[in-house]
Design a protein around this motif. Structure first.
Motif, PDB file in Angstrom:
ATOM      1  N   ASP A  51      26.570 125.366  92.932  1.00 46.49           N
ATOM      2  CA  ASP A  51      25.707 124.189  92.986  1.00 46.49           C
ATOM      3  C   ASP A  51      24.593 124.327  94.018  1.00 46.49           C
ATOM      4  O   ASP A  51      23.512 123.781  93.846  1.00 46.49           O
ATOM      5  N   ARG A  52      24.834 125.043  95.110  1.00 41.39           N
ATOM      6  CA  ARG A  52      23.880 125.089  96.236  1.00 41.39           C
ATOM      7  C   ARG A  52      23.074 126.367  96.359  1.00 41.39           C
ATOM      8  O   ARG A  52      22.212 126.460  97.237  1.00 41.39           O
ATOM      9  N   ILE A  53      23.302 127.377  95.542  1.00 45.35           N
ATOM     10  CA  ILE A  53      22.682 128.677  95.757  1.00 45.35           C
ATOM     11  C   ILE A  53      21.165 128.666  95.531  1.00 45.35           C
ATOM     12  O   ILE A  53      20.442 129.495  96.077  1.00 45.35           O
ATOM     13  N   ARG A  54      20.659 127.728  94.740  1.00 46.80           N
ATOM     14  CA  ARG A  54      19.220 127.591  94.473  1.00 46.80           C
ATOM     15  C   ARG A  54      18.607 128.894  93.977  1.00 46.80           C
ATOM     16  O   ARG A  54      19.033 129.421  92.962  1.00 46.80           O
ATOM     17  N   ASP A  55      17.626 129.437  94.714  1.00 50.81           N
ATOM     18  CA  ASP A  55      16.930 130.659  94.281  1.00 50.81           C
ATOM     19  C   ASP A  55      17.623 131.928  94.751  1.00 50.81           C
ATOM     20  O   ASP A  55      17.124 133.025  94.508  1.00 50.81           O
ATOM     21  N   GLY A  56      18.744 131.808  95.435  1.00 47.61           N
ATOM     22  CA  GLY A  56      19.475 132.975  95.914  1.00 47.61           C
ATOM     23  C   GLY A  56      20.442 133.492  94.865  1.00 47.61           C
ATOM     24  O   GLY A  56      20.330 133.178  93.681  1.00 47.61           O
ATOM     25  N   GLN A  57      21.373 134.299  95.332  1.00 48.62           N
ATOM     26  CA  GLN A  57      22.392 134.863  94.449  1.00 48.62           C
ATOM     27  C   GLN A  57      23.743 134.787  95.141  1.00 48.62           C
ATOM     28  O   GLN A  57      23.830 134.963  96.355  1.00 48.62           O
ATOM     29  N   ALA A  58      24.786 134.540  94.357  1.00 46.50           N
ATOM     30  CA  ALA A  58      26.148 134.527  94.879  1.00 46.50           C
ATOM     31  C   ALA A  58      27.036 135.355  93.951  1.00 46.50           C
ATOM     32  O   ALA A  58      26.920 135.278  92.732  1.00 46.50           O
TER      33      ALA A  58
END
Length: 107
Positions: A51-58
């Motif tokens: 839900d919180r990663i936005r434009d990043g990667q997990a």
């Protein structure tokens, strides 16, 4: 499978998300977290990360009853995708941002 090691990798993640993970994991290197939370905690943490990663990667690598002994979840932008290949999990790269002639692709 409780007590087995879980690895989380965050790339370009919001600072608050990294801080949240340090409650359950040790940050072994920048953006690389290692720990042994149970399945309920892993699932809850994954929902928060996705839900919180936005434009990043997990990426979360967790224990599973498979031939390899693990499975992987991914979320975020331009992420590698887990792909089943005859029962083995391999990671597929995102498509290149340019075409075969070196021109930018339209999104």
């Amino acid at each position: 499978m409780s007590g087995a090691t879980t690895v989380v990798v965050l790339i370009a993640a919001p600072p608050g998300l990294r801080g949240h993970l340090t409650r359950w994991f040790t940050e072994a290197a920048p953006g690389v977290f290692v720990g042994s939370p149970n399945a309920r905690i892993r699932d809850g943490l994954w929902k928060i990360m996705a839900d919180r990663i936005r434009d990043g990667q997990a990426v979360m690598i967790e224990p599973a009853r498979t031939e390899q002994g693990w499975t992987v979840r991914t979320a975020g932008q331009d992420r590698w995708t887990p792909t089943d290949f005859d029962g083995l999990t391999l990671m597929s790269r995102p498509r290149a941002a340019v075409d075969s002639h070196g021109r930018p692709r339209n999104k």
